[in-house]
Scaffold this active site. Structure first.
Site, PDB file in Angstrom:
ATOM      1  N   HIS A   1       0.832  -1.212   0.000  1.00  0.00           N
ATOM      2  CA  HIS A   1       0.000   0.000   0.000  1.00  0.00           C
ATOM      3  C   HIS A   1       0.867   1.263   0.000  1.00  0.00           C
ATOM      4  O   HIS A   1       0.535   2.259   0.641  1.00  0.00           O
ATOM      5  CB  HIS A   1      -0.933   0.033   1.211  1.00  0.00           C
ATOM      6  CG  HIS A   1      -1.945  -1.064   1.236  1.00  0.00           C
ATOM      7  ND1 HIS A   1      -3.229  -0.916   0.767  1.00  0.00           N
ATOM      8  CD2 HIS A   1      -1.882  -2.349   1.682  1.00  0.00           C
ATOM      9  CE1 HIS A   1      -3.900  -2.052   0.922  1.00  0.00           C
ATOM     10  NE2 HIS A   1      -3.108  -2.945   1.468  1.00  0.00           N
TER      11      HIS A   1
ATOM     12  N   ASN B   1     -10.218  -2.751   2.670  1.00  0.00           N
ATOM     13  CA  ASN B   1      -9.947  -2.790   1.235  1.00  0.00           C
ATOM     14  C   ASN B   1     -11.248  -2.580   0.469  1.00  0.00           C
ATOM     15  O   ASN B   1     -12.324  -2.597   1.056  1.00  0.00           O
ATOM     16  CB  ASN B   1      -9.363  -4.151   0.833  1.00  0.00           C
ATOM     17  CG  ASN B   1      -7.876  -4.277   1.150  1.00  0.00           C
ATOM     18  OD1 ASN B   1      -7.194  -3.280   1.376  1.00  0.00           O
ATOM     19  ND2 ASN B   1      -7.382  -5.490   1.164  1.00  0.00           N
TER      20      ASN B   1
HETATM   21 FE1  HDE Z   1      -2.437  -4.702   5.512  1.00  0.00          FE
HETATM   22  N1  HDE Z   1      -0.616  -3.918   5.953  1.00  0.00           N
HETATM   23  N2  HDE Z   1      -1.786  -6.519   6.062  1.00  0.00           N
HETATM   24  N3  HDE Z   1      -4.174  -5.555   4.922  1.00  0.00           N
HETATM   25  N4  HDE Z   1      -3.069  -2.936   4.907  1.00  0.00           N
HETATM   26  C1  HDE Z   1      -0.245  -2.638   5.794  1.00  0.00           C
HETATM   27  O1  HDE Z   1       0.893  -1.355   7.380  1.00  0.00           O
HETATM   28  C2  HDE Z   1      -0.678  -6.772   6.769  1.00  0.00           C
HETATM   29  C3  HDE Z   1      -4.517  -6.861   5.009  1.00  0.00           C
HETATM   30  C4  HDE Z   1      -4.329  -2.614   4.498  1.00  0.00           C
HETATM   31  O2  HDE Z   1      -3.042   3.586   4.036  1.00  0.00           O
HETATM   32  C5  HDE Z   1       1.081  -2.335   6.394  1.00  0.00           C
HETATM   33  O3  HDE Z   1       1.169   0.865   7.671  1.00  0.00           O
HETATM   34  C6  HDE Z   1      -0.596  -8.158   7.111  1.00  0.00           C
HETATM   35  C7  HDE Z   1      -5.920  -7.035   4.822  1.00  0.00           C
HETATM   36  C8  HDE Z   1      -4.388  -1.234   4.100  1.00  0.00           C
HETATM   37  O4  HDE Z   1      -1.380   3.415   5.436  1.00  0.00           O
HETATM   38  C9  HDE Z   1       1.494  -3.674   7.026  1.00  0.00           C
HETATM   39  C10 HDE Z   1      -1.697  -8.744   6.566  1.00  0.00           C
HETATM   40  C11 HDE Z   1      -6.405  -5.783   4.610  1.00  0.00           C
HETATM   41  C12 HDE Z   1      -3.111  -0.729   4.314  1.00  0.00           C
HETATM   42  C13 HDE Z   1       0.322  -4.552   6.683  1.00  0.00           C
HETATM   43  C14 HDE Z   1      -2.441  -7.706   5.911  1.00  0.00           C
HETATM   44  C15 HDE Z   1      -5.315  -4.876   4.664  1.00  0.00           C
HETATM   45  C16 HDE Z   1      -2.316  -1.817   4.820  1.00  0.00           C
HETATM   46  C17 HDE Z   1       2.075  -1.694   5.468  1.00  0.00           C
HETATM   47  C18 HDE Z   1      -2.102 -10.196   6.588  1.00  0.00           C
HETATM   48  C19 HDE Z   1      -7.855  -5.387   4.328  1.00  0.00           C
HETATM   49  C20 HDE Z   1      -2.618   0.671   4.031  1.00  0.00           C
HETATM   50  C21 HDE Z   1       2.150  -0.226   5.851  1.00  0.00           C
HETATM   51  C22 HDE Z   1      -2.124 -10.778   7.870  1.00  0.00           C
HETATM   52  C23 HDE Z   1      -8.680  -5.572   5.494  1.00  0.00           C
HETATM   53  C24 HDE Z   1      -2.807   1.571   5.214  1.00  0.00           C
HETATM   54  C25 HDE Z   1       1.379  -0.132   7.051  1.00  0.00           C
HETATM   55  C26 HDE Z   1      -2.373   2.973   4.875  1.00  0.00           C
HETATM   56  C27 HDE Z   1      -0.980  -1.693   5.183  1.00  0.00           C
HETATM   57  C28 HDE Z   1       0.271  -5.829   7.092  1.00  0.00           C
HETATM   58  C29 HDE Z   1      -3.612  -7.975   5.186  1.00  0.00           C
HETATM   59  C30 HDE Z   1      -5.484  -3.477   4.445  1.00  0.00           C
HETATM   60  C31 HDE Z   1       2.811  -4.264   6.565  1.00  0.00           C
HETATM   61  C32 HDE Z   1       0.523  -8.813   7.913  1.00  0.00           C
HETATM   62  C33 HDE Z   1      -6.709  -8.351   4.890  1.00  0.00           C
HETATM   63  C34 HDE Z   1      -5.589  -0.489   3.570  1.00  0.00           C
HETATM   64  O5  HDE Z   1       1.614  -3.583   8.412  1.00  0.00           O
END
Ligand code: HDE
Length: 698
Positions: free
Chosen positions: A81, A154
């Protein structure tokens, strides 16, 4: 020669006098430029040198401070993202959930809560384009009176994987390939589809990612989902499961794939610009906020596990209760300070909201806090203005650390303490009544490393999604898979994916195989045989969004000698319905109309192709059209508008250009005889009926 160069260059600028000294009228103290430590700077154009021709002196702390700060301007981009756009706004509660939660943000009817929302793509880097085929992030930070609530969702309600332990693998597979560093922001490559083929649990999400939802027209036109199942807790900590939904007022709308690809070149910032311009113009994007609520007993009765993030709950099974609205009404002042530094944490929840045991969510509860430490560099990132709790004070006994900005008073940095008994500051204490509490739901079993059998059905909902689509959407989805698999170079990868698709729908697998011109393999053996579910029309987008000009842009191509009355009539008609218009001319200086009046251009033809508009109008003079016949940008303007199923309005003089572009008459190609009403009707939507005549789909 070289001797005088620096001085001459300086003398040429109005800021400089003889000898390169700054001649700036003395600034008021509050307007004058200073070092980071407040020392006023006398010259911001020249470094300190030993003699007129240098060398520069190490002593020049003004130069060193400026360069050093610049050297450190970039911070690590988000690992996923990375590319995002954001806006401020508010959330207003219109229906209280007091029956199921004690969270004030969801119970105080009519209350407005400040929010900051960041939209993003997932796979590309921070500098990648806005329109790849990808999932869009929809992250909302509510600054509630009981602490920040981050709903980090999402635009697709399910996810690729079921367990957080697979997330690094998924992300490695989809991002640019490790040895070659490409492709950027694209899932159409070997490693992604290799992972997909080997992990059947991705299949449902693949259906969504290959659907038109993954190529949105605008960030104002995407749905949002909390994805994971959460809990709400009432005053007595009685739990209710909840799924969160955002529904855009403008409807969910998409681009065509060919269009998305071309927009990437025409305007890599298409979505960012669209969001910014809409808010700046007062066309505030708006979403409904809805919840699906269910008790443990209702959850148990569903034919799938609500802790499995690859499953959704069809609206037809559990209706969405709309409880509020989100309005984005203010652009950020500074991209870095706000959009880049905002840190969303799924662990940010006010009392009354709680997590579920979803193993994907459980991993997220660790990941976000952790990633902010490497991205923002300090445990005190919560003190950055955009991350600060604004709706309430935050206070505890955590102290110090890099970039500590708070100046704590007193000795109380531990608890319990009895300092207040001596009249000193004692510090805050836990609040068992009003504080955050966790669900009391009992857990079962010993420690295991396994995937619950209730997660084993990977195809039923993929089938549900595919079969719930309209014919047009099914064709787009099948064609998207053909496109992606055509970019895959490993035969065995393609075959494995095709074999899995056979479990989704035999017709889909057949169409994809035909689109690739390869033999259709036998379906793979699923862990659980897929079942047929009642189709869910709510999962479609075609036919669901309103026919409207609201949020749509019409490009009006004009030449010298064009009829200004037609331009005016179109503009008025479009704007009366909430659409926007832009004048496109061969030259940015505009054109001279038939009346002799000048008309200013908003964009030059070469830089304003029709892909950036929802509908186009060609108001040309005869000589103007003759000139454009030799202008490929003009031919493309008409050809792409037609190919991308857009309404085309034209004056008779433009007919030769339309002919050259291969535009043929249909309901969406409208001659502007007097009133633009028919054009406006056509411009309210896409001309889906035209599609079979402009491209063959799988
Ligand atoms: Fe994320 N995700 N994610 N994700 N995610 C990040 O956090 C992660 C997942 C989502 O505008 C990171 O600040 C793991 C689902 C958005 O700043 C990180 C897993 C959904 C954003 C991270 C998921 C999301 C992130 C990277 C699986 C929908 C952007 C930068 C277990 C519900 C937020 C940060 C923004 C961002 C980890 C899966 C949505 C790496 C480990 C499912 C919208 O922490």
């Amino acid at each position: 020669m070289a001797t005088s160069k620096g001085r001459d260059a300086g003398a040429a600028s109005s800021h400089f006098g003889e000898g390169g000294e700054l001649h700036q009228s003395a600034s008021a103290p509050d307007a004058r430029i200073t070092t980071n430590h407040g020392v006023p700077i006398s010259d911001n154009q020249n470094s300190l040198k030993a003699g007129r021709r240098g060398p520069s002196l190490l002593e020049d702390f003004v130069l060193r401070e400026k360069i050093q700060h610049f050297d450190h301007e970039r911070i690590p981009e988000r690992i996923v993202h990375a590319r995002g756009s954001a806006a401020h706004g508010f959330f207003e509660l219109t229906d209280s959930l007091a029956d199921v939660t004690r969270a004030k943000v969801l119970t105080e009817l009519g209350a407005k809560t400040e929010v900051f929302v960041r939209f993003s793509t997932v796979a590309g880097g921070a500098g990648s384009v806005d329109t790849p085929r990808d999932v869009r992030g929809f992250a909302v930070k509510f600054y509630t009176r009981e602490g920040n609530w981050d709903l980090v969702g999402n635009n697709i309600p399910v996810f690729f994987i079921q367990d957080a332990i697979k997330f690094p693998d998924l992300v490695h597979a989809v991002k640019m390939e490790a040895d070659r560093g490409y492709p950027q922001a694209a899932s159409a490559h070997d490693t992604f589809w290799d992972f997909v083929g080997l992990m059947p649990e991705t299949t449902h999400m693949i259906m969504w990612a290959m659907s038109d939802r993954a190529i949105p027209r605008s960030l104002r036109m995407i749905e949002g989902f909390g994805v994971n199942t959460f809990r709400l807790l009432d005053e007595n900590d009685e739990p209710t499961f909840v799924k969160f939904h955002w529904r855009p007022k403008l409807g969910t709308q998409s681009t065509c794939w060919d269009e998305a690809v071309k927009i990437a070149g025409a305007d890599p910032d298409y979505h960012r610009r669209d969001l910014h311009e809409a808010i700046a113009a007062g066309n505030f994007p708006e979403w409904e906020f809805g919840v699906q609520l269910l008790s443990q007993a209702e959850a148990d009765a569903l034919p799938f596990d609500i802790l499995d993030a690859t499953k959704l709950i069809p609206e037809e099974m559990v209706p969405i209760r709309v409880i509020g609205r989100l309005v984005l009404d203010r652009n950020p002042d500074n991209f870095f300070a706000e959009t880049e530094q905002v840190a969303f944490l799924p662990t940010n929840m006010p009392p009354g909201i709680d997590v579920s045991e979803d193993p994907l969510l459980q991993g997220r509860l660790f990941s976000y806090q952790d990633t902010q430490l490497s991205r923002l560099g300090t445990v005190n990132f919560h003190q950055i203005p955009i991350n600060r709790a604004k709706g309430c004070p935050f206070q505890n006994l955590q102290r110090d650390g890099q970039m500590q900005t708070q100046v704590f008073r007193g000795r109380a940095n531990y608890e319990p303490n009895s300092l207040s008994e001596a009249g000193e500051i004692g510090g805050p204490r836990a609040d068992p009544q009003g504080g955050f509490r966790t669900t009391r739901e009992p857990l079962e079993g010993g420690k295991v490393r396994l995937r619950s059998e209730s997660f084993a059905d990977h195809y039923t909902q993929a089938r549900l999604f595919f079969r719930s689509q309209t014919e047009i959407e099914q064709a787009h989805l099948a064609s998207a898979i053909v496109f992606e698999l055509s970019k895959v170079s490993l035969d065995h990868v393609r075959k494995r994916v095709l074999a899995n698709l056979g479990n989704v729908d035999a017709g889909l697998a057949k169409r994809v195989a035909a689109g690739l011109n390869i033999a259709q393999p036998q379906p793979s053996k699923p862990a659980v045989a897929p079942k047929d579910m009642e189709v869910s029309p709510a999962l479609r987008i075609v036919g669901k969004y309103p026919d409207t000009l609201k949020g749509r842009a019409v490009g009006i191509l004009v030449t010298d000698g064009a009829d200004g009355a037609v331009v005016d009539a179109v503009r008025k008609a479009v704007e009366a319905e909430g659409g926007t218009t832009k004048i496109v001319a061969p030259k940015i200086g505009g054109v001279t109309l038939k009346s002799g009046q000048k008309l200013k251009a908003d964009g030059q033809l070469a830089g304003s192709p029709s892909v950036i508009f929802d509908a186009v109008v060609l108001v040309l003079s005869k000589p103007g059209c003759d000139e454009l016949l030799n202008e490929s940008a003009a031919v493309d303007f008409a050809m792409n508008a037609f190919g991308h199923l857009k309404a085309i309005g034209f004056t008779p003089e433009a007919k030769p250009l339309l002919d050259k572009a291969g535009v043929v008459a249909d309901a969406g190609v409208v001659e502007l005889a007097g009133k633009p009403a028919d054009f406006v009707t056509a411009a309210r939507t896409r001309q889906w009926d035209r599609e079979p005549s402009v491209r063959s789909l799988a």
